[in-house]
Design an enzyme around this catalytic site. Structure first.
Site, PDB file in Angstrom:
ATOM      1  CB  SER A 133      23.462  52.068  35.943  1.00  0.00           C
ATOM      2  OG  SER A 133      22.324  51.272  35.680  1.00  0.00           O
ATOM      3  CE1 TYR A 146      24.638  49.052  40.402  1.00  0.00           C
ATOM      4  CE2 TYR A 146      22.770  49.438  38.948  1.00  0.00           C
ATOM      5  CZ  TYR A 146      24.123  49.219  39.130  1.00  0.00           C
ATOM      6  OH  TYR A 146      24.969  49.187  38.043  1.00  0.00           O
TER       7      TYR A 146
HETATM    8  N1  LIG Z   1      26.513  44.689  34.115  1.00  0.00           N
HETATM    9  C1  LIG Z   1      25.572  45.591  33.926  1.00  0.00           C
HETATM   10  O1  LIG Z   1      24.486  45.267  33.426  1.00  0.00           O
HETATM   11  C2  LIG Z   1      25.814  47.039  34.288  1.00  0.00           C
HETATM   12  C3  LIG Z   1      24.925  47.990  33.805  1.00  0.00           C
HETATM   13  C4  LIG Z   1      25.117  49.316  34.093  1.00  0.00           C
HETATM   14  C5  LIG Z   1      26.202  49.714  34.847  1.00  0.00           C
HETATM   15  N2  LIG Z   1      27.067  48.778  35.334  1.00  0.00           N
HETATM   16  C6  LIG Z   1      28.222  49.260  36.102  1.00  0.00           C
HETATM   17  O2  LIG Z   1      29.398  48.951  35.371  1.00  0.00           O
HETATM   18  C7  LIG Z   1      30.502  48.856  36.263  1.00  0.00           C
HETATM   19  C8  LIG Z   1      31.250  47.571  35.983  1.00  0.00           C
HETATM   20  O3  LIG Z   1      30.409  46.483  36.316  1.00  0.00           O
HETATM   21  P1  LIG Z   1      30.409  45.089  35.528  1.00  0.00           P
HETATM   22  O4  LIG Z   1      29.036  44.834  35.110  1.00  0.00           O
HETATM   23  O5  LIG Z   1      31.505  45.043  34.558  1.00  0.00           O
HETATM   24  O6  LIG Z   1      30.665  44.076  36.759  1.00  0.00           O
HETATM   25  P2  LIG Z   1      31.923  43.235  37.241  1.00  0.00           P
HETATM   26  O7  LIG Z   1      32.401  42.351  36.158  1.00  0.00           O
HETATM   27  O8  LIG Z   1      31.518  42.647  38.538  1.00  0.00           O
HETATM   28  O9  LIG Z   1      33.024  44.363  37.478  1.00  0.00           O
HETATM   29  C9  LIG Z   1      32.987  45.188  38.610  1.00  0.00           C
HETATM   30  C10 LIG Z   1      34.396  45.492  38.995  1.00  0.00           C
HETATM   31  O10 LIG Z   1      34.403  46.362  40.145  1.00  0.00           O
HETATM   32  C11 LIG Z   1      35.218  45.768  41.130  1.00  0.00           C
HETATM   33  N3  LIG Z   1      34.813  46.209  42.472  1.00  0.00           N
HETATM   34  C12 LIG Z   1      33.674  45.965  43.127  1.00  0.00           C
HETATM   35  N4  LIG Z   1      33.708  46.522  44.345  1.00  0.00           N
HETATM   36  C13 LIG Z   1      34.913  47.140  44.442  1.00  0.00           C
HETATM   37  C14 LIG Z   1      35.562  47.878  45.440  1.00  0.00           C
HETATM   38  N5  LIG Z   1      35.001  48.105  46.632  1.00  0.00           N
HETATM   39  N6  LIG Z   1      36.809  48.362  45.213  1.00  0.00           N
HETATM   40  C15 LIG Z   1      37.420  48.122  44.022  1.00  0.00           C
HETATM   41  N7  LIG Z   1      36.879  47.415  43.034  1.00  0.00           N
HETATM   42  C16 LIG Z   1      35.623  46.922  43.250  1.00  0.00           C
HETATM   43  C17 LIG Z   1      35.070  44.291  40.929  1.00  0.00           C
HETATM   44  O11 LIG Z   1      36.120  43.590  41.572  1.00  0.00           O
HETATM   45  P3  LIG Z   1      35.937  42.070  42.126  1.00  0.00           P
HETATM   46  O12 LIG Z   1      36.185  41.177  40.936  1.00  0.00           O
HETATM   47  O13 LIG Z   1      36.990  41.955  43.165  1.00  0.00           O
HETATM   48  O14 LIG Z   1      34.547  41.949  42.638  1.00  0.00           O
HETATM   49  C18 LIG Z   1      35.147  44.214  39.418  1.00  0.00           C
HETATM   50  O15 LIG Z   1      36.482  44.322  38.989  1.00  0.00           O
HETATM   51  C19 LIG Z   1      29.904  48.944  37.663  1.00  0.00           C
HETATM   52  O16 LIG Z   1      30.050  50.264  38.142  1.00  0.00           O
HETATM   53  C20 LIG Z   1      28.447  48.614  37.447  1.00  0.00           C
HETATM   54  O17 LIG Z   1      27.617  49.160  38.446  1.00  0.00           O
HETATM   55  C21 LIG Z   1      26.901  47.442  35.068  1.00  0.00           C
END
Ligand SMILES: NC(=O)c1ccc[n+]([C@@H]2O[C@H](COP(=O)([O-])OP(=O)(O)OC[C@H]3O[C@@H](n4cnc5c(N)ncnc54)[C@H](OP(=O)(O)O)[C@@H]3O)[C@@H](O)[C@H]2O)c1
Length: 290
Positions: A133, A146
């Site tokens: 991130s 985080y």
């Molecule tokens: N959105 C942002 O602004 C942002 C920015 C920088 C980095 N990120 C990173 O990008 C990645 C994807 O996030 P996203 O924003 O796309 O959010 P998201 O739509 O919530 O996707 C996260 C995914 O991870 C899964 N997950 C969470 N905990 C888990 C676990 N213990 N075991 C297996 N799967 C798990 C979730 O499953 P469930 O549906 O079951 O919860 C979901 O499929 C993450 O690593 C996040 O930290 C996000």
């Protein structure tokens, strides 16, 4: 023969977009979700097999890796995307919440990676992409735990890339900026009276920094690029405007100068220079119910 990628956390957001990107590029995809109800989420895509995996369950990692390899006979790339967001002042977050944040974002990621490495090492090729991130580059207030977990992902990726290069394996880390995804609807928020002394600061920060976010496909494209990149040495990939600006801003301002400008931004006083170096993403506002 098509290449095969394993992507964790694909029910929504960047993981889901990444599955779609690789499927469109002709890859075989082993996608993971953690709920039975999400097993059909990629049903309309060719060559995608969806498996259950909760990365918190370190004991399941080895059998998962074997099952993942069995799907298409080999694995060429692993994208560690699964992640969660613990939010709130450090003092007001419980140690249980803090451990949980590292369990999912760091220890779970390491367990899956350790389980997949033997297969890549044996075939003497492969790419591992760890999703970090932009918060790994500077600690945001009220997201410090985080950010610390994502900083761990970056340094882990750097060290691991040096360990695995001798076996023909590349390790990359993608640092996305803010994206409009469901992660913001699942925040593990600090609670209780310990929040009270921080409420004014929280309001100042979030009041001054209205959330905006890029489309998850922006980062899916960068993840794909990180996997197919012929550069064997490159580790860091920034995605979305608020993140791609960071290396440029740090280069111009220096580490300490960057930090001072960032502090002004946090307090709602972005300097003209900061605004020039870190343009607002402007894609669309984050809709918390996405
Ligand atoms: N959105 C942002 O602004 C942002 C920015 C920088 C980095 N990120 C990173 O990008 C990645 C994807 O996030 P996203 O924003 O796309 O959010 P998201 O739509 O919530 O996707 C996260 C995914 O991870 C899964 N997950 C969470 N905990 C888990 C676990 N213990 N075991 C297996 N799967 C798990 C979730 O499953 P469930 O549906 O079951 O919860 C979901 O499929 C993450 O690593 C996040 O930290 C996000």
């Amino acid at each position: 023969m098509s290449n095969t990628v394993v992507v964790t956390g694909t029910s929504t957001g960047m993981g889901k977009a990444t599955v779609a990107k690789f499927a469109a590029e002709g890859w075989n995809v082993v996608a993971t979700v953690r709920k039975d109800s999400d097993l059909q989420v990629h049903a309309d895509l060719p060559n995608v097999r969806t498996l259950l995996l909760d990365v918190d369950d370190e004991g399941a990692a080895e059998s998962f890796a074997r099952t993942a390899v069995e799907q298409f006979g080999r694995v060429d790339a692993l994208v560690n995307n699964a992640g969660s967001y613990q939010m709130g002042p450090v003092e007001a977050s419980s140690m249980e919440q803090i451990h949980q944040q590292f369990q999912t974002n760091v220890f779970g990621l390491i367990a899956v990676t350790r389980a997949v490495i033997p297969f890549l090492r044996e075939q003497r090729s492969g790419v591992i992409v760890n999703i970090a991130s932009l918060t790994a580059e500077q600690g945001y207030p009220y997201s410090a735990v985080y950010a610390a977990s994502k900083a761990a992902v970056v340094t882990l990726s750097e060290g691991l890339s040096l360990e695995l290069a001798q076996f023909g394996i590349s390790v990359r880390t993608v640092l996305p900026g803010q994206h409009a995804t469901r992660i913001f609807t699942k925040i593990d928020m600090a609670e209780g009276e310990a929040l009270d002394p921080y409420r004014a600061g929280i309001e100042e920060f979030f009041g001054n920094n209205a959330p905006t976010g890029s489309d998850p496909s922006v980062t899916a494209d960068v993840i794909h690029q990180a996997v197919v990149d012929a550069d064997p040495v490159k580790v860091h990939y920034y995605s979305a405007p608020d993140s791609t600006a960071i290396p440029r801003a740090k280069q111009i301002l220096g580490k300490e100068g960057y930090w001072r400008e960032f502090r002004e931004f946090v307090h709602g006083r972005p300097t003209p220079l900061w605004k020039t170096l870190t343009p607002s993403p402007g894609d669309k506002p984050v809709e918390w119910g996405l």
